[in-house]
Design an enzyme around this catalytic site. Structure first.
Site, PDB file in Angstrom:
ATOM      1  N   GLU A 197      50.645  56.682  39.718  1.00  8.26           N
ATOM      2  CA  GLU A 197      50.068  57.391  41.045  1.00  8.26           C
ATOM      3  C   GLU A 197      48.973  58.227  40.588  1.00  8.26           C
ATOM      4  O   GLU A 197      48.016  58.424  41.457  1.00  8.26           O
ATOM      5  CB  GLU A 197      51.439  58.199  41.472  1.00  8.26           C
ATOM      6  CG  GLU A 197      52.661  57.014  41.907  1.00  8.26           C
ATOM      7  CD  GLU A 197      52.061  56.083  42.987  1.00  8.26           C
ATOM      8  OE1 GLU A 197      51.075  56.324  43.440  1.00  8.26           O
ATOM      9  OE2 GLU A 197      52.684  54.970  43.183  1.00  8.26           O
ATOM     10  N   HIS A 206      43.253  53.829  46.717  1.00  4.63           N
ATOM     11  CA  HIS A 206      44.246  54.204  46.057  1.00  4.63           C
ATOM     12  C   HIS A 206      45.020  53.044  45.682  1.00  4.63           C
ATOM     13  O   HIS A 206      45.475  52.490  44.469  1.00  4.63           O
ATOM     14  CB  HIS A 206      45.005  55.224  46.782  1.00  4.63           C
ATOM     15  CG  HIS A 206      46.330  55.666  46.041  1.00  4.63           C
ATOM     16  ND1 HIS A 206      46.477  56.631  45.393  1.00  4.63           N
ATOM     17  CD2 HIS A 206      47.586  54.867  45.965  1.00  4.63           C
ATOM     18  CE1 HIS A 206      47.863  56.906  44.793  1.00  4.63           C
ATOM     19  NE2 HIS A 206      48.513  55.657  45.283  1.00  4.63           N
ATOM     20  N   GLU A 207      45.340  51.991  46.755  1.00  5.57           N
ATOM     21  CA  GLU A 207      46.307  51.086  46.544  1.00  5.57           C
ATOM     22  C   GLU A 207      45.634  49.882  45.878  1.00  5.57           C
ATOM     23  O   GLU A 207      46.197  49.238  45.068  1.00  5.57           O
ATOM     24  CB  GLU A 207      46.714  50.497  47.895  1.00  5.57           C
ATOM     25  CG  GLU A 207      47.219  51.351  48.998  1.00  5.57           C
ATOM     26  CD  GLU A 207      48.432  52.011  48.223  1.00  5.57           C
ATOM     27  OE1 GLU A 207      49.195  51.373  47.307  1.00  5.57           O
ATOM     28  OE2 GLU A 207      48.846  53.164  48.631  1.00  5.57           O
ATOM     29  N   ASN A 226      51.883  46.013  46.743  1.00  7.85           N
ATOM     30  CA  ASN A 226      52.166  44.780  46.412  1.00  7.85           C
ATOM     31  C   ASN A 226      50.975  44.066  45.872  1.00  7.85           C
ATOM     32  O   ASN A 226      50.063  43.963  46.595  1.00  7.85           O
ATOM     33  CB  ASN A 226      53.075  44.240  47.612  1.00  7.85           C
ATOM     34  CG  ASN A 226      53.740  45.226  48.268  1.00  7.85           C
ATOM     35  OD1 ASN A 226      54.703  45.561  47.811  1.00  7.85           O
ATOM     36  ND2 ASN A 226      53.411  45.497  49.630  1.00  7.85           N
ATOM     37  N   GLY A 231      52.850  55.376  55.098  1.00  5.37           N
ATOM     38  CA  GLY A 231      51.959  55.156  53.965  1.00  5.37           C
ATOM     39  C   GLY A 231      51.437  53.724  53.734  1.00  5.37           C
ATOM     40  O   GLY A 231      51.197  53.004  54.515  1.00  5.37           O
ATOM     41  N   ALA A 232      51.342  53.435  52.356  1.00  7.17           N
ATOM     42  CA  ALA A 232      50.862  52.321  51.807  1.00  7.17           C
ATOM     43  C   ALA A 232      51.677  51.716  50.802  1.00  7.17           C
ATOM     44  O   ALA A 232      52.067  52.576  49.831  1.00  7.17           O
ATOM     45  CB  ALA A 232      49.432  52.266  51.799  1.00  7.17           C
ATOM     46  N   MET A 233      51.691  50.350  50.231  1.00 13.42           N
ATOM     47  CA  MET A 233      52.503  50.059  49.108  1.00 13.42           C
ATOM     48  C   MET A 233      51.344  48.697  48.710  1.00 13.42           C
ATOM     49  O   MET A 233      51.125  47.963  49.059  1.00 13.42           O
ATOM     50  CB  MET A 233      53.606  49.540  49.567  1.00 13.42           C
ATOM     51  CG  MET A 233      54.420  49.013  48.219  1.00 13.42           C
ATOM     52  SD  MET A 233      54.790  50.024  47.060  1.00 13.42           S
ATOM     53  CE  MET A 233      54.872  49.181  45.448  1.00 13.42           C
ATOM     54  N   HIS A 244      45.771  50.301  42.122  1.00 19.76           N
ATOM     55  CA  HIS A 244      46.966  49.974  41.538  1.00 19.76           C
ATOM     56  C   HIS A 244      47.079  48.510  41.067  1.00 19.76           C
ATOM     57  O   HIS A 244      48.052  48.068  40.457  1.00 19.76           O
ATOM     58  CB  HIS A 244      48.024  50.204  42.762  1.00 19.76           C
ATOM     59  CG  HIS A 244      48.714  51.436  42.615  1.00 19.76           C
ATOM     60  ND1 HIS A 244      49.231  52.267  41.477  1.00 19.76           N
ATOM     61  CD2 HIS A 244      49.000  52.413  43.885  1.00 19.76           C
ATOM     62  CE1 HIS A 244      49.722  53.359  41.935  1.00 19.76           C
ATOM     63  NE2 HIS A 244      49.523  53.604  43.417  1.00 19.76           N
ATOM     64  N   GLU A 257      59.448  49.091  46.352  1.00 17.59           N
ATOM     65  CA  GLU A 257      59.499  50.059  45.394  1.00 17.59           C
ATOM     66  C   GLU A 257      59.976  51.509  46.146  1.00 17.59           C
ATOM     67  O   GLU A 257      59.965  51.849  47.137  1.00 17.59           O
ATOM     68  CB  GLU A 257      58.024  50.697  45.115  1.00 17.59           C
ATOM     69  CG  GLU A 257      57.970  51.834  44.047  1.00 17.59           C
ATOM     70  CD  GLU A 257      56.412  51.917  43.690  1.00 17.59           C
ATOM     71  OE1 GLU A 257      55.680  52.052  44.356  1.00 17.59           O
ATOM     72  OE2 GLU A 257      56.295  52.357  42.425  1.00 17.59           O
TER      73      GLU A 257
HETATM   74 ZN   LIG Z   1      50.344  54.702  44.805  1.00 15.73          ZN
END
Ligand SMILES: [Zn+2]
Length: 872
Positions: free
Chosen positions: A344, A321-322, A290, A286-288, A325, A154
């Protein structure tokens, strides 16, 4: 299918179904790629060559041709395609353009409508920072040099690993195969389907992914190990570099709790067979989210004996948070990057709610006030931008991840709507939205329609003003009293700006929460027109027009009402008190109300231990203290500020008491830190004593308290003390300690020692996985040493920014002017920044410079008004 059911229900109720509730089609999404050819499924096999930072790949894509075409266009970057075939036959021409990030294939004869297969081999690059497939060097727990492969796609970097339709509306299934050293473990979005070892190499094929956008692809491989658990049919894994996997135990337990809560909230069970969390050392930030394989910077996932409560809070809240998503973002994806806020803001809002639910003593919801205030400061600029911002070209997409507006303002807006509609109706709307658009894409309008449906209110009409225009309102409240003391409010609004004028004369439909009296329930009121009136209790009762502090607006009370509120300050519910402090400070900052109106509130806190209120006050006092530095009035102000904080400190003391909440402990650390910065001699003496004990036994200060004590010691350090702090930093036993101890060194005030600190920040003492720390260290140094920090930054900018990869331009454009405004001529900062970011970042530079100019003007005003107040 779910969409159709929702439309039927709406029709049955006689509500006109909006066209936006129709099933999503790619035509709805902007984008650069033509929509006449759509990928259905990818089969990709890669062979990375880590030593050469290159890869070779073989790819086959099943396509749907929707209108006959002689050309096929998709994204690629730094790849060379060869042996290109369409339905097995050679093509006329293949043109790759790295500047446009596109490959165009000309076919020998036009492709007919229907399903076809495009296949090719290619060669490409392994990146050295977190864009696409990247190699991350690190030192393993034994100190040996290793490399890990991971991915960060991303917004638009999947095209760096394999050519693809790299826009969020092009959902497809992915079957990924990778050949890596046989001793390595590999993690992808889906479980491993097959692993074949030949000699010292292993070829691993993952199961087919569900239909998803390319930006959610994940692949990590290296000397990784995992801990795992299975709950309610989902397999959970936490992966880390070998030897650190057990530091993922808390994260593993958190993931099980959070997923169960979300399964219930969304009423849509997590659809993948497994959920892995991968701790990536180093530069990756941070973090993603996927799908099925969330990547985290290891410092935001792993916990050790060195970790503090702040580390534990970070881990839980980022996981929350992740994982949000996995539904909002992954299962339902925004149609285009202009709706990135849908991903977000929602994830941030949900994370705060979940973190609060599972950790009530952290007072997490209240602590969100700090993020909201940060967003309001950013949004009170003339140059601010709407939550929904136009993104013409997907290359701009990265710049739209603006944490203050995209994440924090959006989160606050959702919280305001949730309060206004009621939590159950809000949740039902979210459930309807997820169900209707599962495995598909959606727009902001689709979310509002779902909330319209669940609440029976015209949410879209209310919401548009909050997401489609920049800024937020200042609500003016003028009370009138009848002979019996009954109060009537006259309410009006205009845009709130810290400086400058609102040329657009914007207005909002404002969901107010009104409370009269300190114990009464709040009631909702929608402010839709100027000079609207409403009854509100009695004139001798305190009044809040932002009860619960849930609104994203500021309130200015008439003088008599403010006087009643100030008199009753101690009796107000905590959130109402916080809203009043926040608003009154902002009114002072904007030059609308005089400084004493705020100081009167701060002074009436006494020994009350409301953490969030005190943190607000400490922040305001720190702003004034910074302004007063180097002026004759500094010591008088510091003494005044200490006198405000002292009663709270006397209640709190140095040591945690049994059964004390995490929020109260946080307050203690905050008050001690502030008193230390304000030069309180007893605090400095005690910090030194504790540091002396720490030198012989590190266990004498808990990880939670180490940062504040070491900082106070460093601020006042002479050369010998600095050397012992440096020795402590060098001996840090893991990255958590490294980050904490080196950060403390940067608090040093002595200019010669500061020069040493700067050299240390740039030295090889910082291990490769903590590379991103260098920029943070120089930023800390800028607090007292602007010139030194600025020059080290501009002399080493390329190296310092490398770990931030795609976010580097935003950091330079916006955050550098916000950091370097007090010691460097603004023209110098602006010239350097503009020369070092792409031209399309101009608006971001404007924002950074607006804040820099504001802070400079505010500094003079605060010094003048504070000195006048203290000599009154
Ligand atoms: Zn996010």
């Amino acid at each position: 299918m779910h969409t159709q059911r929702l439309i039927l229900t709406l029709a049955a109720l006689g509500v006109a179904a909006s066209p936006a509730l129709a099933a999503f089609s790619p035509e709805q999404a902007p984008g650069r790629l033509p929509k006449n050819v759509i990928p259905l499924s990818y089969t990709i096999a890669i062979v990375p060559n880590v030593a050469a930072l290159s890869l070779t790949g073989r790819e086959s894509i099943v396509l749907k041709v929707r209108a006959a075409t002689g050309t096929i266009q998709f994204n690629s970057l730094n790849e060379k395609l060869h042996d290109v075939r369409f339905d097995g036959k050679p093509v006329k021409k293949t043109m790759s353009n790295d500047k446009a990030q596109l490959t165009t294939i000309a076919l020998i004869k036009p492709a007919a409508v229907g399903t076809h297969t495009l296949s090719f081999s290619y060669s490409g690059k392994i990146e050295e920072s977190a864009q696409g497939l990247f190699a991350q060097p690190y030192l393993d727990p034994s100190g040996a040099k290793r490399t890990l492969l991971s991915t960060q796609m991303e917004a638009t970097d999947a095209r760096r690993m394999f050519p693809c339709w790299d826009e969020p509306a092009f959902r497809a299934t992915f079957r990924l195969t990778a050949t890596v050293p046989a001793g390595w473990a590999a993690v992808g979005n889906m479980p491993i389907a097959k692993r074949v070892v030949r000699g010292n190499l292993a070829t691993i094929t993952f199961q087919d992914s569900p239909r998803m956008p390319s930006y959610l692809i994940e692949f990590s491989a290296g000397e990784l190990a995992q801990i795992s658990a299975t709950k309610n049919g989902t397999q959970f894994g936490v992966w880390a570099v070998r030897g650190l996997e057990n530091n993922g135990a808390t994260a593993l337990a958190n993931a099980e709790i959070i997923l169960a809560d979300y399964n219930e909230y969304f009423a849509y069970p997590y659809p993948l067979p497994k959920l892995d969390s991968i701790a990536v050392p180093g530069g990756f930030q941070g973090a993603m989210e996927n799908w099925g394989a969330i990547t985290y910077n290891d410092q935001t996932l792993l916990l050790s004996a060195s970790s503090s409560i702040v580390n534990r809070q970070t881990v839980f809240s980022i996981q929350a948070h992740e994982m949000a998503h996995q539904w909002n973002g992954d299962l339902v994806t925004m149609a285009w990057w202009d709706d990135i806020w849908l991903n977000e803001s929602f994830a941030s809002w949900m994370a705060a709610k979940e973190t609060d639910l599972r950790n009530p003593d952290w007072k997490w919801s209240e602590a969100q006030d700090e993020d909201k205030e940060d967003a309001m400061s950013a949004d009170a600029r003339v140059t601010s931008h709407p939550i929904q911002q136009h993104v013409t070209d997907e290359l701009q997409a990265t710049n739209s991840f603006d944490p203050q507006i995209t994440y924090s303002k959006g989160q606050a807006i959702l919280r305001m709507f949730e309060a206004f509609l009621g939590a159950d109706k809000f949740r039902d709307g979210i459930r309807g939205y997820i169900k209707a658009f599962a495995y598909s894409n959606a727009t902001t309008g689709d979310l509002w329609n779902a909330l319209n449906f669940s609440s029976g209110q015209d949410v879209r009409a209310i919401a548009a003003g909050w997401t489609e225009q920049a800024g937020f309102p200042l609500v003016s409240v003028v009370a009138s009293c009848d002979a019996a003391g009954a109060r009537t409010l006259q309410l009006s609004q205009k845009r709130f700006l810290l400086q400058g004028v609102d040329k657009q004369q914007a207005s909002w439909k404002i969901p107010l929460q009104i409370r009269s009296g300190s114990d009464a329930a709040a009631h909702a009121l929608l402010l839709t027109h100027q000079d609207q009136t409403a009854p509100a209790g009695r004139c001798d009762e305190p009044l809040s027009a932002n009860a619960g502090a849930l609104g994203f607006y500021r309130t200015r009370y008439d003088a008599a009402t403010l006087a009643v509120n100030t008199r009753n300050f101690g009796r107000l519910p905590d959130p109402d008190r916080i809203a009043l402090l926040d608003d009154q400070w902002a009114l002072v900052e904007a030059g609308i109300d005089p400084l004493p109106t705020y100081l009167a509130l701060a002074a009436s806190m006494g020994s009350d231990l409301d953490t969030t209120a005190w943190i607000q006050i400490a922040g305001a006092l720190a702003t004034i203290e910074y302004a007063e530095r180097g002026t004759p009035g500094h010591e008088a102000f510091a003494a005044f500020a200490r006198s405000l904080l002292k009663p709270a400190f006397e209640q709190l003391g140095w040591n945690a008491k049994p059964n004390e909440t995490a929020a109260v402990q946080r307050l203690r650390r905050n008050v001690i830190r502030q008193l230390g910065t304000l030069g309180d001699p007893a605090i400095i003496e005690e910090a030194r004593k504790r540091f002396a004990a720490f030198l012989s036994d590190h266990k004498s200060i808990s990880p939670d308290d180490q940062a504040i004590i070491l900082n106070i010691v460093a601020q006042n350090a002479d050369a010998a003390t600095f050397e012992s702090l440096h020795a402590v930093a060098r001996a840090g036993k893991d990255e958590t300690e490294t980050r904490r101890y080196y950060a403390a060194l940067m608090a040093v005030r002595d200019p010669l020692l500061a020069q040493q600190a700067a050299q240390i920040a740039l030295s090889s003492e910082i291990p490769p996985q903590a590379d991103s720390l260098r920029l943070q260290l120089l930023q800390r140094l800028s607090d007292r040493h602007q010139q030194l920090s600025w020059h080290e930054f501009i002399d080493n900018s390329e190296r310092l920014l490398k770990p931030f990869a795609a976010n580097a331009p935003l950091i330079v454009a916006q955050y550098m002017p916000e950091a370097y405004w007090s010691g460097i001529p603004l023209s110098e900062v602006e010239a350097w920044v503009r020369a070092h970011v792409p031209a399309e970042m101009g608006e971001n530079v404007d924002r950074g410079m607006e804040t820099a100019r504001f802070k400079l003007a505010e500094k003079d005003r605060l010094v003048r008004d504070t000195d006048a107040y203290l000599h009154r």
